[in-house]
Design a protein around this motif. Structure first.
Motif, PDB file in Angstrom:
ATOM      1  N   HIS A 163      10.201 -14.597  -5.971  1.00  0.00           N
ATOM      2  CA  HIS A 163       8.865 -14.911  -6.473  1.00  0.00           C
ATOM      3  C   HIS A 163       8.228 -16.076  -5.719  1.00  0.00           C
ATOM      4  O   HIS A 163       7.021 -16.071  -5.452  1.00  0.00           O
ATOM      5  N   ASP A 164       9.038 -17.087  -5.347  1.00  0.00           N
ATOM      6  CA  ASP A 164       8.475 -18.281  -4.723  1.00  0.00           C
ATOM      7  C   ASP A 164       8.730 -18.353  -3.218  1.00  0.00           C
ATOM      8  O   ASP A 164       8.516 -19.395  -2.601  1.00  0.00           O
ATOM      9  N   SER A 165       9.183 -17.260  -2.602  1.00  0.00           N
ATOM     10  CA  SER A 165       9.406 -17.271  -1.156  1.00  0.00           C
ATOM     11  C   SER A 165       8.113 -16.941  -0.419  1.00  0.00           C
ATOM     12  O   SER A 165       7.150 -16.437  -1.000  1.00  0.00           O
ATOM     13  N   ASP A 166       8.093 -17.247   0.871  1.00  0.00           N
ATOM     14  CA  ASP A 166       6.914 -16.954   1.685  1.00  0.00           C
ATOM     15  C   ASP A 166       6.846 -15.456   1.986  1.00  0.00           C
ATOM     16  O   ASP A 166       7.880 -14.798   2.157  1.00  0.00           O
ATOM     17  N   PRO A 167       5.643 -14.901   2.088  1.00  0.00           N
ATOM     18  CA  PRO A 167       5.510 -13.484   2.453  1.00  0.00           C
ATOM     19  C   PRO A 167       6.047 -13.235   3.860  1.00  0.00           C
ATOM     20  O   PRO A 167       5.955 -14.099   4.734  1.00  0.00           O
ATOM     21  N   THR A 168       6.597 -12.066   4.069  1.00  0.00           N
ATOM     22  CA  THR A 168       7.077 -11.673   5.389  1.00  0.00           C
ATOM     23  C   THR A 168       6.853 -10.182   5.572  1.00  0.00           C
ATOM     24  O   THR A 168       6.615  -9.452   4.604  1.00  0.00           O
ATOM     25  N   GLN A 169       6.925  -9.724   6.812  1.00  0.00           N
ATOM     26  CA  GLN A 169       6.755  -8.298   7.084  1.00  0.00           C
ATOM     27  C   GLN A 169       8.055  -7.560   6.777  1.00  0.00           C
ATOM     28  O   GLN A 169       9.135  -7.986   7.190  1.00  0.00           O
ATOM     29  N   MET A 170       7.938  -6.462   6.037  1.00  0.00           N
ATOM     30  CA  MET A 170       9.094  -5.671   5.638  1.00  0.00           C
ATOM     31  C   MET A 170       8.858  -4.202   5.970  1.00  0.00           C
ATOM     32  O   MET A 170       7.731  -3.785   6.248  1.00  0.00           O
ATOM     33  N   VAL A 171       9.937  -3.428   5.921  1.00  0.00           N
ATOM     34  CA  VAL A 171       9.836  -1.989   6.139  1.00  0.00           C
ATOM     35  C   VAL A 171      10.840  -1.294   5.227  1.00  0.00           C
ATOM     36  O   VAL A 171      11.945  -1.793   4.999  1.00  0.00           O
ATOM     37  N   THR A 172      10.439  -0.162   4.674  1.00  0.00           N
ATOM     38  CA  THR A 172      11.318   0.619   3.808  1.00  0.00           C
ATOM     39  C   THR A 172      10.800   2.047   3.756  1.00  0.00           C
ATOM     40  O   THR A 172       9.881   2.417   4.500  1.00  0.00           O
ATOM     41  N   TYR A 173      11.389   2.845   2.872  1.00  0.00           N
ATOM     42  CA  TYR A 173      10.910   4.210   2.659  1.00  0.00           C
ATOM     43  C   TYR A 173      10.712   4.436   1.167  1.00  0.00           C
ATOM     44  O   TYR A 173      11.237   3.694   0.330  1.00  0.00           O
ATOM     45  N   ILE A 265       1.090   1.125  -3.197  1.00  0.00           N
ATOM     46  CA  ILE A 265       0.979   0.552  -1.851  1.00  0.00           C
ATOM     47  C   ILE A 265       0.599   1.642  -0.852  1.00  0.00           C
ATOM     48  O   ILE A 265      -0.321   1.478  -0.038  1.00  0.00           O
ATOM     49  N   ILE A 266       1.304   2.759  -0.913  1.00  0.00           N
ATOM     50  CA  ILE A 266       1.069   3.849   0.037  1.00  0.00           C
ATOM     51  C   ILE A 266      -0.345   4.404  -0.113  1.00  0.00           C
ATOM     52  O   ILE A 266      -1.013   4.723   0.878  1.00  0.00           O
ATOM     53  N   ARG A 267      -0.821   4.506  -1.346  1.00  0.00           N
ATOM     54  CA  ARG A 267      -2.187   4.992  -1.567  1.00  0.00           C
ATOM     55  C   ARG A 267      -3.202   4.080  -0.877  1.00  0.00           C
ATOM     56  O   ARG A 267      -4.150   4.556  -0.230  1.00  0.00           O
ATOM     57  N   GLU A 268      -3.005   2.772  -0.987  1.00  0.00           N
ATOM     58  CA  GLU A 268      -3.937   1.843  -0.354  1.00  0.00           C
ATOM     59  C   GLU A 268      -3.811   1.880   1.165  1.00  0.00           C
ATOM     60  O   GLU A 268      -4.817   1.791   1.878  1.00  0.00           O
ATOM     61  N   LEU A 269      -2.595   2.020   1.671  1.00  0.00           N
ATOM     62  CA  LEU A 269      -2.409   2.125   3.119  1.00  0.00           C
ATOM     63  C   LEU A 269      -3.147   3.343   3.666  1.00  0.00           C
ATOM     64  O   LEU A 269      -3.795   3.275   4.714  1.00  0.00           O
ATOM     65  N   ARG A 270      -3.052   4.451   2.955  1.00  0.00           N
ATOM     66  CA  ARG A 270      -3.728   5.665   3.410  1.00  0.00           C
ATOM     67  C   ARG A 270      -5.245   5.535   3.317  1.00  0.00           C
ATOM     68  O   ARG A 270      -5.975   6.184   4.066  1.00  0.00           O
ATOM     69  N   ALA A 271      -5.707   4.694   2.414  1.00  0.00           N
ATOM     70  CA  ALA A 271      -7.152   4.490   2.261  1.00  0.00           C
ATOM     71  C   ALA A 271      -7.680   3.410   3.200  1.00  0.00           C
ATOM     72  O   ALA A 271      -8.887   3.147   3.224  1.00  0.00           O
ATOM     73  N   GLY A 272      -6.769   2.781   3.967  1.00  0.00           N
ATOM     74  CA  GLY A 272      -7.195   1.728   4.879  1.00  0.00           C
ATOM     75  C   GLY A 272      -7.444   0.402   4.203  1.00  0.00           C
ATOM     76  O   GLY A 272      -8.178  -0.446   4.720  1.00  0.00           O
ATOM     77  N   VAL A 273      -6.811   0.199   3.048  1.00  0.00           N
ATOM     78  CA  VAL A 273      -6.968  -1.045   2.286  1.00  0.00           C
ATOM     79  C   VAL A 273      -5.681  -1.858   2.407  1.00  0.00           C
ATOM     80  O   VAL A 273      -4.580  -1.306   2.301  1.00  0.00           O
ATOM     81  N   ARG A 274      -5.816  -3.160   2.604  1.00  0.00           N
ATOM     82  CA  ARG A 274      -4.637  -4.020   2.717  1.00  0.00           C
ATOM     83  C   ARG A 274      -4.083  -4.312   1.324  1.00  0.00           C
ATOM     84  O   ARG A 274      -4.735  -4.966   0.514  1.00  0.00           O
ATOM     85  N   PRO A 275      -2.863  -3.845   1.023  1.00  0.00           N
ATOM     86  CA  PRO A 275      -2.309  -4.068  -0.321  1.00  0.00           C
ATOM     87  C   PRO A 275      -1.960  -5.538  -0.547  1.00  0.00           C
ATOM     88  O   PRO A 275      -1.775  -6.309   0.402  1.00  0.00           O
ATOM     89  N   ALA A 276      -1.867  -5.898  -1.804  1.00  0.00           N
ATOM     90  CA  ALA A 276      -1.397  -7.239  -2.143  1.00  0.00           C
ATOM     91  C   ALA A 276       0.064  -7.380  -1.733  1.00  0.00           C
ATOM     92  O   ALA A 276       0.787  -6.393  -1.586  1.00  0.00           O
ATOM     93  N   VAL A 277       0.504  -8.611  -1.533  1.00  0.00           N
ATOM     94  CA  VAL A 277       1.903  -8.864  -1.186  1.00  0.00           C
ATOM     95  C   VAL A 277       2.791  -8.350  -2.313  1.00  0.00           C
ATOM     96  O   VAL A 277       2.549  -8.617  -3.492  1.00  0.00           O
ATOM     97  N   TYR A 278       3.819  -7.600  -1.937  1.00  0.00           N
ATOM     98  CA  TYR A 278       4.685  -6.938  -2.922  1.00  0.00           C
ATOM     99  C   TYR A 278       5.979  -7.722  -3.087  1.00  0.00           C
ATOM    100  O   TYR A 278       6.561  -8.190  -2.112  1.00  0.00           O
ATOM    101  N   ARG A 279       6.415  -7.868  -4.312  1.00  0.00           N
ATOM    102  CA  ARG A 279       7.694  -8.529  -4.595  1.00  0.00           C
ATOM    103  C   ARG A 279       8.801  -7.501  -4.436  1.00  0.00           C
ATOM    104  O   ARG A 279       8.956  -6.616  -5.262  1.00  0.00           O
ATOM    105  N   ALA A 280       9.557  -7.587  -3.333  1.00  0.00           N
ATOM    106  CA  ALA A 280      10.600  -6.593  -3.044  1.00  0.00           C
ATOM    107  C   ALA A 280      11.795  -6.756  -3.973  1.00  0.00           C
ATOM    108  O   ALA A 280      12.040  -7.823  -4.501  1.00  0.00           O
TER     109      ALA A 280
END
Length: 280
Positions: A163-173, A265-280
């Motif tokens: 919750h309190d960590s800095d955002p970073t780039q991630m990848v998953t399926y 998240i995927i719906r927004e990516l497909r719509a070209g919208v930047r999603p909010a930072v997600y808590r993995a």
């Protein structure tokens, strides 16, 4: 039991004859990085160690490098400095080609001493190429073999480990048939380069192979919808112990995922919208 995995998004890849989750090559690549290394450069001796080990250290003046990448594969070409400088001059409009027979090509991008400092962090989705942001967007997707219309989607996103960590780039399926939370399964990765995206795509392929082999919902299958069991348990606690009169969460996995999970998240990516930072 053989299965053919079909792309619904991204470039089809060549796979092993015996393992459809193991990608062996691709017919089309991006060339995101081009450069040269020479004696005297920081880490040079460590960087050419792989060439020495394979009997390919044949250019005492140094090497020209081309780094190739597709959604699920990567490679590194070592040629002459002259060849790569010529390629750079001719590639002003992005249409130049190079003769890979003049050098040697290794699968994947190198790692280790010298290389880790030399190579920048490169994402599949890049703002300069029209993406929403660097490291934010779809990578590839596959049709689910057992559930018509469902997909297993590989995507880059911005997330937090805590919750309190800095955002970073991630990848998953994400599988739209079972809506399994890959964060709880350890299948979310820091998006440090093409090897991480390759691994996420491999896990997506393995998910499909498992569903094909064992079926959807079987105890041995990776694709196991839980029917909203956990959501209903949380809602019951909220009502019985906290006195809430309505459910704080949707009571089905697909609705929860569409509003608060990876599907949103995927719906927004497909719509070209930047999603909010997600808590993995």
């Amino acid at each position: 039991m053989s299965v053919t995995i079909r792309n619904t998004y991204g470039t089809p890849h060549n796979v092993s004859d015996t393992n459809p989750a193991h990608v062996t090559s691709c017919d089309r690549y991006r060339l995101p990085l081009v450069g040269t290394i020479a004696p005297g450069n920081p880490g040079y001796e460590d960087m050419v160690e792989m060439l020495k080990d394979n009997g390919h250290d044949t250019r005492p003046e140094g090497y020209g490098l081309i780094f190739l990448e597709s959604e699920e594969f990567s490679a590194t070409y070592f040629g002459s400095i002259e060849q790569i400088e010529k390629y750079k001059r001719e590639n002003v409009d992005g249409t130049a080609t190079f003769d890979a027979q003049q050098g040697v090509t290794y699968a994947q991008w190198p790692h280790g001493k010298g290389w880790d400092e030399f190579l920048p962090r490169v994402f599949w989705n890049q703002a300069a190429r029209g993406a929403i942001a660097d490291g934010v967007g779809l990578v590839t997707a596959f049709a689910h073999t057992e559930v018509p219309g469902a997909e297993v989607i590989v995507y880059e996103f911005e997330g937090k480990w805590t919750h309190d960590s800095d955002p970073t780039q991630m990848v998953t399926y994400h599988c739209t048939a079972c809506h399994m939370d890959t964060a709880h399964g350890g299948d979310v990765h820091e998006n440090t380069g093409p090897d991480r995206r390759r691994w996420a795509a491999r896990q997506a392929r393995q998910h499909i192979v498992s569903a094909h082999r064992h079926g959807v919902g079987d105890k041995n299958s990776s694709c196991r919808p839980n029917g909203g069991e956990m959501l209903r348990a949380v809602n019951a606690v909220a009502k019985n112990r906290l006195g809430m009169t309505s459910n704080p969460l949707p009571d089905t996995d697909d609705v929860y995922c569409a509003t608060k999970g990876p599907c949103s998240i995927i719906r927004e990516l497909r719509a070209g919208v930047r999603p909010a930072v997600y808590r993995a």
